[in-house]
Design a protein around this motif. Structure first.
Motif, PDB file in Angstrom:
ATOM      1  N   GLY A   1       8.066  42.662  40.190  1.00  0.00           N
ATOM      2  CA  GLY A   1       7.244  43.458  39.271  1.00  0.00           C
ATOM      3  C   GLY A   1       8.064  44.134  38.194  1.00  0.00           C
ATOM      4  N   ILE A   2       9.192  44.718  38.599  1.00  0.00           N
ATOM      5  CA  ILE A   2      10.014  45.448  37.617  1.00  0.00           C
ATOM      6  C   ILE A   2      10.637  44.477  36.618  1.00  0.00           C
ATOM      7  N   VAL A   3      11.147  43.372  37.115  1.00  0.00           N
ATOM      8  CA  VAL A   3      11.697  42.368  36.189  1.00  0.00           C
ATOM      9  C   VAL A   3      10.582  41.842  35.282  1.00  0.00           C
ATOM     10  N   GLY A   4       9.407  41.622  35.864  1.00  0.00           N
ATOM     11  CA  GLY A   4       8.279  41.128  35.078  1.00  0.00           C
ATOM     12  C   GLY A   4       7.895  42.099  33.969  1.00  0.00           C
ATOM     13  N   LEU A   5       7.912  43.392  34.277  1.00  0.00           N
ATOM     14  CA  LEU A   5       7.572  44.375  33.241  1.00  0.00           C
ATOM     15  C   LEU A   5       8.631  44.387  32.136  1.00  0.00           C
TER      16      LEU A   5
END
Lengths: 541, 219
Positions: free
Chosen positions: A31-35
């Protein structure tokens, strides 16, 4: 670059994150990488670019791009705050989806909604994003209140759908030109306005927001109460400008009702916030209050209200993200969310104090600042004196509860209050960690040799993070608050982006609405930017 | 109204009546599946194959997600308090009203059968939405309500385009996925039931003991 990656990448990564949901750390990392990737894609995307799916055009406007970039960045900031404070606010501790993953769902859904030129595509997309956001409303430990709050969230999404979709379809364009009955126009407007009011949680639908604040993860509140409802509201504003704005005189009573709801929310929201003694409830009621401006925007059928409405909505979502992050960081630093127990918080954590002042200034502004002028314009366009002044002052009443929080922060602290000085950075002791600790820290497999330098660095990094979680959270909150202040001051080219018109200047609705502050821009070689909703072939009253 | 559209409309209604009336959650999901699968066909002209496939796949996925949570549920849930004949009558009345009110004053682009079915589904959704105290029934009501919205939309503005069909199917998946997650979370919550079991119905089932009358469907 077309807006396709900005839609597909967040949704694909969100699906991946949901599939590995049982592995909390992996899901959170995805999720964090995706954001981060989404923010980068948003910055790289060219406003005006578009692509077509089955005859429907998806075009990226400067405002849509700014909204999505700020949404992903705020979600990223809140997720990092959650990682810093840990415990119940750890974004990975939510069930069944981690906060960054659900934020990706929301960003992907809202990307479709804000780029779609057809309101019959945009509304379901915004509603679907809201339904996906439901996954953020569960805490790690399920509770009866949490389940009840999620049920309400689902119910609101369904009721909003039945109100909005048929009303929009009804006005989407009859096959043979005819005259719509004014009562029907008003009914359609009222249905859409009610659906949007329900989703926004304004008075008298505020009980939903309050219960959600009591049961949902604290860091998910901006997503659930601000970003997702505002995404729907933006689609509603686009639809309204393209369909019914020029005919508002034929449903003045319905318009007045929307104004009454918005004004009541502004007046009572501040009072409701003042009466709360819990940080999350204060955040929720402040959202309820400021969402009143959204209803006023929906009732301000004047093209000069277009830019203030969108400016305000952008400031609103960023600032509420910062406010929620502030409440979480403060709760972590002091171990309580009761305002009465937070005496002296500002003395112990001036960084959070600066952040709160920035949040208050970004919310209210001062004369000359775009956010202040936007709030005033929305009230001015919706109301006449003396109500205009009263409601505007009611909006300014939010300064009272911000002032109350500051006053409590400056008060002499109770002896047992506070954990220390969260703003002070502490240096870790440089000791070599054990082989096992190092392997875990650098992600090496068992039995793998790790050099001594790497072991020291890993140990120091782990220790530094452990010692400085609170200052890291406070710094992230400050970054979010300053971003909100920058948006409120017109940074990031908010003004030109927000002022972009949704209706082609040649359309009857736009022509009848008076002078236009700007015209739809066109990218070199690309199509005109801005939704091209077809106005009804109806006579202007 | 063409006989085919009328037959499809009846099928949608039959599925919806089954979904709200039967106490067995598996049969209820079956009814919902019928309703969700047939409703995209209530359009004139028929949707293109690819968008239609997207809607059908979306419908299958939408009912499959709660099915995953429900498939081993052995007890009845609180169905409609009125019984299926009354629900069928409500639906029929609403369908007649919808048929007569087709277009709502403007020239519609879609078939009258879609308006009739849409209004009937909206009426059928009221009871589970208003009086349904359990998560599962609420989800059934919501799915029917959103299906009603899409039917009314198709009746008023014609067959949705490909992208709209895709987004609509994703909307159903998001809603029912949320419902499944909610039901799953509710099972883990103390003093909460995923599918609130009415005590008298639970007792009617063979093999239930005193513990089965507790709110939780599964331990």
């Amino acid at each position: 670059m077309t807006p396709l990656p900005l839609i597909a990448v967040p949704l694909a990564l969100a699906a991946f994150g949901l599939l590995v949901g049982t592995r909390r750390r992996l899901a959170t990392a995805i999720g964090i990488v995706g954001l981060m990737v989404t923010v980068a894609l948003g910055i790289a995307a060219a406003p005006g670019s578009s692509f077509e799916v089955g005859g429907s055009v998806l075009a990226l406007t400067p405002f849509g791009r700014l909204f999505l970039v700020l949404g992903a960045a705020s979600g990223l900031g809140l997720s990092l705050i959650g990682l810093a404070v840990g415990g119940e606010d750890d974004p990975g501790a939510m069930r069944p989806g981690s906060l960054p993953v659900v934020t990706l769902v929301a960003v992907g859904g809202l990307a479709v909604a804000l780029t779609a030129q057809d309101p019959l595509v945009a509304f379901p997309a915004a509603l679907g994003a809201g339904a996906g956001g439901l996954l953020a409303s569960f805490r790690a430990t399920p509770s009866a209140a949490g389940v009840e709050a999620a049920r309400r969230e689902l119910r609101v999404a369904g009721v909003a759908a039945i109100l909005v979709l048929p009303a929009v379809a009804w006005l989407a364009g009859p096959s043979t030109p005819g005259v719509a009955p004014s009562a029907g126009l008003g009914l359609a407007y009222l249905a859409v306005a009610t659906g949007l009011a329900l989703r926004s949680g304004v008075f008298p639908f505020h009980a939903w927001a309050a219960r959600l604040a009591a049961a949902a993860p604290r860091l998910a509140l901006p997503l659930l109460l601000a970003w997702l409802p505002v995404g729907l509201l933006l689609v509603g504003l686009d639809w309204e400008r393209g369909s019914v704005a020029s005919l508002w005189a034929s449903f003045e009573a319905e318009r007045q009702l929307a104004i009454a709801v918005g004004a009541t929310s502004l007046m009572l929201g501040a009072l409701g916030t003042w009466l709360q003694d819990d940080l999350e409830q204060i955040v929720a009621y402040s959202v309820v209050q400021d969402a009143g401006f959204g209803l006023l925007a929906l009732a301000a059928f004047d093209l000069s209200g277009w830019e203030p409405a969108r400016t305000w909505l952008l400031v609103f979502v960023v600032v509420k993200s910062a406010f929620a992050g502030w409440s979480v960081a403060l709760r972590h630093a002091f171990g309580t969310g009761r305002v009465a127990d937070l005496r002296g918080w500002l003395r112990a954590s001036p960084l959070l104090g600066v952040a709160l002042v920035a949040i208050a200034l970004a919310t209210v502004g001062w004369p000359g600042l775009p956010v202040f002028e936007a709030r005033w314009a929305l009230v001015r366009l919706a109301l006449d004196d003396p109500f205009r002044s009263i409601v505007f002052l009611g909006g300014l009443a939010s300064l009272a509860y911000y002032g109350r929080l500051v006053a409590i922060g400056l008060a002499r602290p109770e002896p047992e209050t506070g954990r220390g000085a969260p703003w002070q950075l502490r240096l870790p002791a440089l000791r070599p960690s054990s082989a096992e600790e190092t392997r875990v820290a650098v992600g090496a497999g068992p039995g793998r040799f790790v050099p001594a330098g790497a072991r020291r660095l890993a140990a120091a990094t782990t220790e530094a993070w452990r010692l400085n979680r609170a200052p890291a959270a406070a710094a992230l909150v400050l970054a979010l608050a300053l971003t909100g202040l920058a948006v409120a001051a017109g940074g990031f080219d908010v003004g030109p982006a927000a002022g972009e018109l949704p209706i082609p200047s040649s359309s009857p609705a736009a022509a009848s609405a008076g002078p236009q502050p700007s015209s739809p821009t066109a990218s070199p070689g690309g199509p005109a930017v801005g939704p091209s909703f077809v106005p009804l072939p109806l006579p202007t009253p | 109204m063409s006989p085919l559209l009328a037959a499809l409309g009846l099928l949608v209604l039959a599925g919806a009546v089954l979904a709200v009336s039967v106490p067995d959650p598996r049969l209820s999901i079956l009814g919902l599946a019928v309703s969700l699968l047939v409703s995209p066909l209530l359009a004139d002209p028929f949707p293109a194959p690819l968008p239609l496939a997207a809607r059908l796949l979306g419908a299958i996925l939408a009912v499959w997600l709660p099915w995953l949570v429900l498939r081993d549920a052995e007890r009845a849930t609180a169905s409609t308090p009125f019984g299926w004949p009354a629900e069928a009558l409500f639906a029929a009345t609403a369908a007649v009203v919808g048929y007569e009110a087709h277009g709502l004053g403007l020239a519609p682009r879609g078939p009258a059968a879609a308006t009739a079915a849409g209004l009937a589904l909206a009426v059928l959704a009221v009871a589970p939405l208003v009086s349904g105290r359990d998560t599962f029934r609420l989800g059934i009501g919501l799915a029917l309500l959103v299906d009603a919205a899409t039917l009314l939309r198709a009746a008023l503005d014609g067959t949705p385009g490909p992208l709209e069909q895709l987004i609509t199917s994703l909307l159903f998946v998001a809603l029912m996925g949320g419902l499944a997650a909610l039901a799953s979370a509710a099972r883990g919550a103390p003093a909460v039931d995923a599918f609130r079991v009415e005590a008298h119905r639970a007792r009617d089932h063979a093999g239930t003991d005193a513990a089965s009358a507790s709110p939780s469907t599964r331990s």
